[in-house]
Enzyme design. Structure first.
Site, mmCIF file in Angstrom:
data_model
loop_
_atom_site.group_PDB
_atom_site.id
_atom_site.type_symbol
_atom_site.label_atom_id
_atom_site.label_comp_id
_atom_site.label_asym_id
_atom_site.label_seq_id
_atom_site.Cartn_x
_atom_site.Cartn_y
_atom_site.Cartn_z
ATOM 1 C CG ASN A 1 10.493 4.666 33.463
ATOM 2 O OD1 ASN A 1 10.626 3.450 33.443
ATOM 3 N ND2 ASN A 1 11.422 5.492 33.010
ATOM 4 C CE LYS B 1 11.952 15.748 52.554
ATOM 5 N NZ LYS B 1 11.488 15.196 53.814
ATOM 6 C CE LYS C 1 8.273 6.148 19.547
ATOM 7 N NZ LYS C 1 7.790 5.573 20.816
ATOM 8 C CE LYS D 1 13.388 8.026 18.984
ATOM 9 N NZ LYS D 1 13.617 7.725 20.404
HETATM 10 O O1 C5P Z 1 10.776 8.253 21.181
HETATM 11 P P1 C5P Z 1 10.581 7.247 22.242
HETATM 12 O O2 C5P Z 1 11.158 7.656 23.552
HETATM 13 O O3 C5P Z 1 9.197 6.731 22.407
HETATM 14 O O4 C5P Z 1 11.440 6.007 21.695
HETATM 15 C C1 C5P Z 1 11.621 4.864 22.450
HETATM 16 C C2 C5P Z 1 12.935 4.252 22.085
HETATM 17 O O5 C5P Z 1 13.964 5.232 22.182
HETATM 18 C C3 C5P Z 1 13.344 3.169 23.038
HETATM 19 O O6 C5P Z 1 14.105 2.229 22.310
HETATM 20 C C4 C5P Z 1 14.204 3.900 24.055
HETATM 21 O O7 C5P Z 1 15.149 3.030 24.665
HETATM 22 C C5 C5P Z 1 14.899 4.946 23.205
HETATM 23 N N1 C5P Z 1 15.170 6.217 23.887
HETATM 24 C C6 C5P Z 1 16.485 6.571 24.127
HETATM 25 N N2 C5P Z 1 16.764 7.775 24.716
HETATM 26 C C7 C5P Z 1 15.781 8.609 25.106
HETATM 27 C C8 C5P Z 1 14.453 8.250 24.885
HETATM 28 C C9 C5P Z 1 14.178 7.044 24.285
HETATM 29 O O8 C5P Z 1 17.400 5.801 23.794
HETATM 30 N N3 C5P Z 1 16.082 9.749 25.682
#
Ligand code: C5P
Length: 396
Positions: free
Chosen positions: A208, A287, A336, A340
């Site tokens: 990304n 590949k 969120k 979390k």
């Molecule tokens: O749920 P979402 O991915 O949008 O949340 C974003 C937050 O969660 C960010 O702080 C990102 O660093 C963290 N994140 C993480 N592990 C993941 C996905 C997101 O720590 N697999």
């Protein structure tokens, strides 16, 4: 409140004539509120006596790694942990060389290697020794590793010459320490930064557009505020801020493992990384060949690192997430935060030019349990400073 109230200062004295000023330095540190323990090199003891420093510091003075009675009372590792800050004054040319080389051949160099506290150095030596390329290279290496160098000043030297190489005066050193004892002093931050890359085959991956700049700016800002910082970085093209411990990873799974292994003793976790939510179910050993047919990818979920940290028995005091959204910023960010179980979330709109991904600037809306705080468009470093200030203010 005195400048260094309650701070544990480990004063290292090495062999140089400026060591005679350490008696005043110890008195000044104590007057500023610090608790002082003195460690001397063998050469330092030729300039001042341990008896003087013991009387002034109120604590036994140590000089040898092999002093059994002293080790039994407080081992050198305990002493390294005891320190909130280490000050080596004067730091001789030889001491700088040994610290730069990572040596541990006496008690003081061992402590400098074993401590996680910031180490401040006050070099003092003849002006030619200071100007020598070897000394300058050592100082540059130490600075890059996060050692803080104060002085030397210039003027008349004990050797009769005039030039750069005088140890700073005790009051200047105390002010320098107090200035560095920032609000995050004694706190250990763990920060994730950058993207993750999820391999499809040996040449392709899903990634990304995260540059890692926000997480690196947070690491730099936290260091400047006196914190100890561990940075777990995905693949980014950024220099490690001075003094930060960096762990490089590539995938979400590796980032998860690195973070969970580092959680003990962490005060604040900030998830600034743009972690991939999905990864290819299988990684092809060779590949992947193209054919005329269309193709599709089977993806599986990656671990949610932030949620795992928040649910961990080792949960840090502050767990902070980022939310990069293209729409409904406030609503998604707050959801969120609840889902979390976060203490704060910093939300930014992505997809607009001049802010967010790949940019050096960011505007953030920070939600804490106490409310909503806007950080207007600023450099990522300024935004990082503001975010850290909000976190301490809301959750002291
Ligand atoms: O749920 P979402 O991915 O949008 O949340 C974003 C937050 O969660 C960010 O702080 C990102 O660093 C963290 N994140 C993480 N592990 C993941 C996905 C997101 O720590 N697999």
């Amino acid at each position: 409140m005195a400048l260094l109230d309650g701070k544990h200062v480990l004063l290292g004295i090495t062999g140089g004539i400026a060591a005679y000023k350490c008696a005043e330095l110890v008195r000044g540190l104590r007057r500023a509120g610090a608790e002082v323990r003195v460690v001397m090199t063998a050469a330092a003891e030729r300039f001042v006596t341990p008896t003087t420093l013991q009387a002034l510091s109120g604590n036994p003075v140590r000089s040898s790694l092999w002093d059994e009675a002293a080790e039994a009372a407080m081992s050198h590792i305990e002493l390294a942990r005891w320190a909130d800050v280490v000050l080596v004054a004067p730091a001789s040319a030889d001491a700088l060389a040994r610290f730069a080389g990572g040596q541990a051949n006496d008690l003081l160099s061992t402590l400098c290697l074993a401590t996680e506290a910031p180490v401040h150095l006050a070099p003092a030596m003849n002006r030619v020794m200071w100007a020598n390329a070897a000394t300058q290279a050592n100082v540059a290496a130490l600075r890059a590793r996060g050692f803080r160098i104060h002085g030397p000043g210039s003027g008349e030297q004990a050797c009769g010459e005039t030039g750069e190489g005088r140890m700073l005066e005790p009051e200047q050193l105390i002010d320098a320490l107090a200035g560095h004892a920032g609000p995050w002093q004694g706190r250990h931050l763990l920060i994730t930064a950058g993207p993750t890359y999820e391999d499809l085959d040996p040449v392709r991956f899903l990634g990304n557009r995260s540059s890692g700049k926000m997480g690196f700016a947070l690491a730099e800002a936290a260091m400047a505020k006196g914190a100890q910082v561990t940075l777990v970085a995905g693949p980014v093209m950024l220099q490690t801020p001075a003094g930060v411990r960096r762990i490089d990873v590539r995938t979400a799974v590796q980032m998860h493992e690195a973070v969970m292994a580092e959680l003990a003793g962490i005060d604040t976790f900030i998830a600034a990384a743009a972690v991939a939510d999905y990864r290819p179910k299988t990684v092809s050993a060779g590949k992947i060949k193209k054919s005329d047919a269309d193709a599709s990818l089977d993806l599986e979920r990656t671990p949610d690192i932030l949620a795992a940290v928040s649910a961990s028995p080792l949960r840090p005091k502050r767990v902070v997430g980022f939310a990069a959204e293209t729409e409904h910023l406030d609503q998604y960010a707050q959801e969120k935060m609840r889902n979390k179980n976060l203490d704060a979330i910093a939300a930014n709109v992505v997809g607009m030019p001049g802010s967010g991904f790949e940019s050096s600037h960011n505007a953030l809306t920070v939600f804490t349990r106490g409310g909503r705080h806007a950080i207007p468009l600023a450099t990522k470093r300024q935004a990082a400073d503001a975010l850290l200030d909000i976190l301490l203010e809301q959750l002291p």
